[in-house]
Design a protein around this motif. Structure first.
Motif, PDB file in Angstrom:
ATOM      1  N   ARG B 136      64.505 -26.658  30.151  1.00  0.00           N
ATOM      2  CA  ARG B 136      65.858 -27.036  30.570  1.00  0.00           C
ATOM      3  C   ARG B 136      66.898 -26.194  29.826  1.00  0.00           C
ATOM      4  N   ALA B 137      66.633 -25.844  28.556  1.00  0.00           N
ATOM      5  CA  ALA B 137      67.571 -25.005  27.814  1.00  0.00           C
ATOM      6  C   ALA B 137      67.648 -23.638  28.483  1.00  0.00           C
ATOM      7  N   GLU B 138      66.505 -23.101  28.811  1.00  0.00           N
ATOM      8  CA  GLU B 138      66.405 -21.762  29.389  1.00  0.00           C
ATOM      9  C   GLU B 138      66.950 -21.723  30.828  1.00  0.00           C
ATOM     10  N   MET B 139      66.601 -22.750  31.607  1.00  0.00           N
ATOM     11  CA  MET B 139      66.920 -22.718  33.030  1.00  0.00           C
ATOM     12  C   MET B 139      68.292 -23.274  33.347  1.00  0.00           C
ATOM     13  N   PHE B 140      68.693 -24.294  32.612  1.00  0.00           N
ATOM     14  CA  PHE B 140      69.921 -24.976  33.005  1.00  0.00           C
ATOM     15  C   PHE B 140      71.048 -24.770  31.992  1.00  0.00           C
ATOM     16  N   ALA B 141      70.779 -25.163  30.733  1.00  0.00           N
ATOM     17  CA  ALA B 141      71.858 -25.158  29.739  1.00  0.00           C
ATOM     18  C   ALA B 141      72.397 -23.755  29.495  1.00  0.00           C
ATOM     19  N   ALA B 142      71.536 -22.739  29.615  1.00  0.00           N
ATOM     20  CA  ALA B 142      71.972 -21.376  29.339  1.00  0.00           C
ATOM     21  C   ALA B 142      72.896 -20.841  30.419  1.00  0.00           C
ATOM     22  N   LYS B 143      73.016 -21.559  31.547  1.00  0.00           N
ATOM     23  CA  LYS B 143      73.819 -21.043  32.654  1.00  0.00           C
ATOM     24  C   LYS B 143      74.916 -21.991  33.088  1.00  0.00           C
ATOM     25  N   ASN B 144      74.977 -23.189  32.520  1.00  0.00           N
ATOM     26  CA  ASN B 144      75.923 -24.195  32.992  1.00  0.00           C
ATOM     27  C   ASN B 144      76.807 -24.689  31.855  1.00  0.00           C
ATOM     28  N   PRO B 145      77.971 -25.266  32.206  1.00  0.00           N
ATOM     29  CA  PRO B 145      78.891 -25.774  31.178  1.00  0.00           C
ATOM     30  C   PRO B 145      78.266 -26.914  30.372  1.00  0.00           C
ATOM     31  N   PRO B 146      78.781 -27.128  29.139  1.00  0.00           N
ATOM     32  CA  PRO B 146      78.150 -28.073  28.201  1.00  0.00           C
ATOM     33  C   PRO B 146      77.985 -29.480  28.747  1.00  0.00           C
ATOM     34  N   LEU B 147      79.031 -30.039  29.377  1.00  0.00           N
ATOM     35  CA  LEU B 147      78.942 -31.424  29.805  1.00  0.00           C
ATOM     36  C   LEU B 147      77.880 -31.595  30.890  1.00  0.00           C
ATOM     37  N   LEU B 148      77.876 -30.648  31.829  1.00  0.00           N
ATOM     38  CA  LEU B 148      76.900 -30.699  32.909  1.00  0.00           C
ATOM     39  C   LEU B 148      75.480 -30.577  32.333  1.00  0.00           C
ATOM     40  N   SER B 149      75.320 -29.743  31.300  1.00  0.00           N
ATOM     41  CA  SER B 149      74.012 -29.575  30.662  1.00  0.00           C
ATOM     42  C   SER B 149      73.573 -30.857  29.988  1.00  0.00           C
ATOM     43  N   ALA B 150      74.532 -31.561  29.373  1.00  0.00           N
ATOM     44  CA  ALA B 150      74.187 -32.829  28.731  1.00  0.00           C
ATOM     45  C   ALA B 150      73.751 -33.835  29.787  1.00  0.00           C
ATOM     46  N   VAL B 151      74.452 -33.845  30.935  1.00  0.00           N
ATOM     47  CA  VAL B 151      74.072 -34.751  32.027  1.00  0.00           C
ATOM     48  C   VAL B 151      72.682 -34.400  32.540  1.00  0.00           C
ATOM     49  N   ASP B 152      72.414 -33.099  32.649  1.00  0.00           N
ATOM     50  CA  ASP B 152      71.075 -32.666  33.068  1.00  0.00           C
ATOM     51  C   ASP B 152      70.027 -33.155  32.077  1.00  0.00           C
ATOM     52  N   GLY B 153      70.341 -33.054  30.775  1.00  0.00           N
ATOM     53  CA  GLY B 153      69.422 -33.548  29.751  1.00  0.00           C
ATOM     54  C   GLY B 153      69.161 -35.027  29.913  1.00  0.00           C
ATOM     55  N   LEU B 154      70.247 -35.782  30.176  1.00  0.00           N
ATOM     56  CA  LEU B 154      70.112 -37.232  30.369  1.00  0.00           C
ATOM     57  C   LEU B 154      69.223 -37.529  31.574  1.00  0.00           C
ATOM     58  N   SER B 155      69.466 -36.792  32.666  1.00  0.00           N
ATOM     59  CA  SER B 155      68.718 -37.019  33.899  1.00  0.00           C
ATOM     60  C   SER B 155      67.236 -36.711  33.718  1.00  0.00           C
ATOM     61  N   MET B 156      66.960 -35.550  33.100  1.00  0.00           N
ATOM     62  CA  MET B 156      65.562 -35.176  32.836  1.00  0.00           C
ATOM     63  C   MET B 156      64.901 -36.191  31.905  1.00  0.00           C
ATOM     64  N   GLY B 157      65.671 -36.599  30.880  1.00  0.00           N
ATOM     65  CA  GLY B 157      65.144 -37.553  29.908  1.00  0.00           C
ATOM     66  C   GLY B 157      64.808 -38.878  30.569  1.00  0.00           C
ATOM     67  N   LEU B 158      65.696 -39.325  31.478  1.00  0.00           N
ATOM     68  CA  LEU B 158      65.434 -40.591  32.160  1.00  0.00           C
ATOM     69  C   LEU B 158      64.179 -40.481  33.022  1.00  0.00           C
ATOM     70  N   GLY B 159      64.055 -39.351  33.735  1.00  0.00           N
ATOM     71  CA  GLY B 159      62.863 -39.135  34.559  1.00  0.00           C
ATOM     72  C   GLY B 159      61.601 -39.158  33.709  1.00  0.00           C
ATOM     73  N   PHE B 160      61.679 -38.496  32.544  1.00  0.00           N
ATOM     74  CA  PHE B 160      60.545 -38.433  31.624  1.00  0.00           C
ATOM     75  C   PHE B 160      60.203 -39.834  31.110  1.00  0.00           C
ATOM     76  N   THR B 161      61.242 -40.560  30.663  1.00  0.00           N
ATOM     77  CA  THR B 161      61.023 -41.906  30.124  1.00  0.00           C
ATOM     78  C   THR B 161      60.425 -42.832  31.185  1.00  0.00           C
TER      79      THR B 161
END
Lengths: 312, 245
Positions: B136-161
């Motif tokens: 996710r750092a490589e694919m998403f966070a490195a190309k998107n604004p910080p807040l959106l990246s945090a939301v992506d992290g939350l979404s991925m984390g929820l899916g994982f959990t």
């Protein structure tokens, strides 16, 4: 013009899966009758439940994935029979049914059906049950008693644990006829041999795997123990006979070349004896066949003949 | 590896991303990780901890939440630093950031939830090399604004959990007869030991992947060519994988 490139074999015979499976069922039938005589009506019930749930499981799975039903090729019946023969007669019926479903749906169906499964369905299902319910799977009913829950020692445990001190209680004749506690269909070496001879004569199986499997088990036990009587007993009781004749010879999961078959049989025999003598399990036939199933794609890479253009 | 970013600019997907309005983008990213791009079931990332620790539902939640915390924080941080970190050393830089947050998470768990710490064992510090987080750092966070990246992290984390908890619950129920440590079957059925052993993990994992593919296909987003491709290219793992080939 359309050209179709089919996979080998290109020469097709009249023989169909259905006929081969029917021969296997004919060879297996006496074992079920003997099991019922030895272990009582309960054994027949286990066999019926296994076969029925294997066939129903295959039918429903084919329905679920919207494929043409394959129950007519009788392979589910064979799987159900083989699984039942590998269970003790006192096993709860729902566990027997669960085993059949695991064999037909998870081990066979999910990998693409008959011909695509990488491991023998009945063996794998038995191992899954064995790992899941170790006590239920090793509580054997003594022969000729119709009480269902009494567990009795099987001579196979003595072979594993105490090399050299075996003998006494069981005469070779009793072991040969199948008059000892064990799984439903594995006890009678005589009937398994007859079934095997029938299958060899009908050219359904090649004798290489059974002979090398049984021979290696005998030789290796003899080398380890130095006891002739014990080595004969090692072959006669437990699952070696049933496994070598009916499970290790499964077309899909054993090598096709003669050399490959020899390697398969010898390997299975060695692993069986190793597990029996040094492992903490009483019996190693199922695991040895499963392991050799997994080796089969590798064994198949050994060419039976050197291609002439590669000599330089 | 160093010319990844150049090739990305030529892709048609990149232009589409800028046109979509911000609000829909956030909403889309938030729900992406639950099913469409569920990191475990659809992207098949982080399989090792998934198989190893899901012997009970509680372990699943513990592992999932720890990884979610790291995903959100590292996504935000990586995104903030995305223009400063030189391309050639970005992987070590990402790992350092991730390791920092994992250490933090580990200390918190050790201090307040020692039971979970004991159950997760080595898999807690190993979140550092969890491929979901690096991916996710490589694919998403490195190309998107910080807040959106945090939301992506939350979404991925929820899916994982969610996935880990479901897997843990199924394995715990069948293998031990309990859910969250509460006896459910009451000994009515003998537990199937194999379900809490490694083979059981593979069985449940395979069946859950099948079910998730089925649900995704039913929602009108058929699995195209490769499993996991939903026709939506932004931040997608498959596009990236193809570029790296």
């Amino acid at each position: 013009m359309k050209l179709y490139a089919n996979n080998s074999p290109h020469i097709s015979g009249k023989e169909k899966t259905h006929d081969i499976m029917l021969d296997v069922i004919i060879a297996l039938a006496p074992l079920g009758i003997a099991g019922t005589i030895f272990f009582g009506f309960r054994a027949l019930l286990v066999i019926a439940v296994c076969v029925a749930s294997a066939v129903i499981g295959e039918y429903l799975f084919n329905k679920a994935i919207k494929k043409e039903t394959t129950i007519k090729d009788l392979s589910a019946v064979v799987t159900g029979l083989l699984l039942a023969y590998n269970l003790p007669s006192a096993i709860p019926l729902w566990i027997a049914a669960l085993g059949s479903l695991i064999a037909v749906v998870i081990v066979k169906g999910m990998f693409g059906g008959l011909g695509q499964n990488f491991a023998n369905p009945a063996i794998t299902a038995r191992i899954i049950l064995m790992v899941s319910f170790p006590t239920l799977m090793s509580s054997f009913t003594p022969v000729f008693s119709n009480t269902t829950v009494v567990s009795s020692a099987t001579p196979i445990k003595e072979i594993g644990l105490t090399y050299g001190s075996f003998g006494g209680e069981y005469s070779m004749l009793r072991l040969f006829l199948g008059d000892y506690a064990g799984c439903i269909g594995e006890t009678s070496a005589l009937l398994i041999l007859l079934g095997g001879i029938y299958l060899v004569l009908r050219k359904v199986i090649s004798p290489i795997i059974p002979l090398s499997f049984i021979g290696t088990t005998f030789l290796f036990t003899f080398i380890l123990s130095g006891n002739f009587k014990l080595s004969v007993a090692a072959v006669l009781c437990g699952g070696v006979m049933l496994g070598a004749v009916f499970m290790a010879t499964d077309y899909v999961t054993s090598p096709t070349s003669n050399l490959g078959k020899l390697i398969f049989g010898v390997g299975a025999g060695i692993i069986t004896v190793l597990i029996r003598s040094f492992g903490n399990l009483p019996e190693g036939v199922s695991y040895s066949i499963l392991l050799m199933n997994l080796f089969t794609p590798l064994i198949e890479k050994i060419p039976s003949r050197k291609p002439f253009f590669e000599e330089a | 590896m160093s010319n990844d970013k150049k090739t990305n600019k030529n892709l048609p997907c990149e232009n589409k991303e800028q046109k979509t309005s911000k609000a829909t983008n956030y909403k889309k990213v938030l729900f992406n990780g639950i099913l469409n791009e569920n990191p475990v079931l659809r992207l098949v990332l982080g399989t090792c901890p998934t198989l190893a620790i899901t012997t009970s539902a509680m372990n699943g939640i513990g592992m999932g939440l720890a990884a979610t915390f790291v995903l959100i924080c590292s996504g935000f941080m990586v995104s903030l630093l995305r223009k400063i970190i030189p391309d050639k050393v970005r992987i070590p830089a990402y790992i350092t950031i991730i390791a920092g947050f994992v250490t933090l998470a580990q200390m918190i768990v050790k201090a307040y939830l020692p039971a979970i710490d004991a159950a997760l064992g080595i898999y807690l510090p190993l979140i550092v090399v969890n491929c979901i987080i690096l991916a996710r750092a490589e694919m998403f966070a490195a190309k998107n604004p910080p807040l959106l990246s945090a939301v992506d992290g939350l979404s991925m984390g929820l899916g994982f959990t969610l996935t880990l908890t479901v897997m843990g619950a199924v394995r715990e129920l069948l293998g031990a007869g309990t859910i969250f440590g509460v006896s459910v079957l009451n000994g009515a059925l003998p537990p199937m030991l194999i379900m809490i052993l490694p083979p059981g993990g593979f069985f449940v994992f395979g069946i859950l992947v099948t079910v998730s593919n089925k649900i995704a296909a039913k929602k009108g987003k058929p699995v195209k060519n490769k499993a996991g491709c939903d026709g939506n290219c932004e931040g997608c793992a498959l596009k990236e994988a193809e570029n790296n080939d």
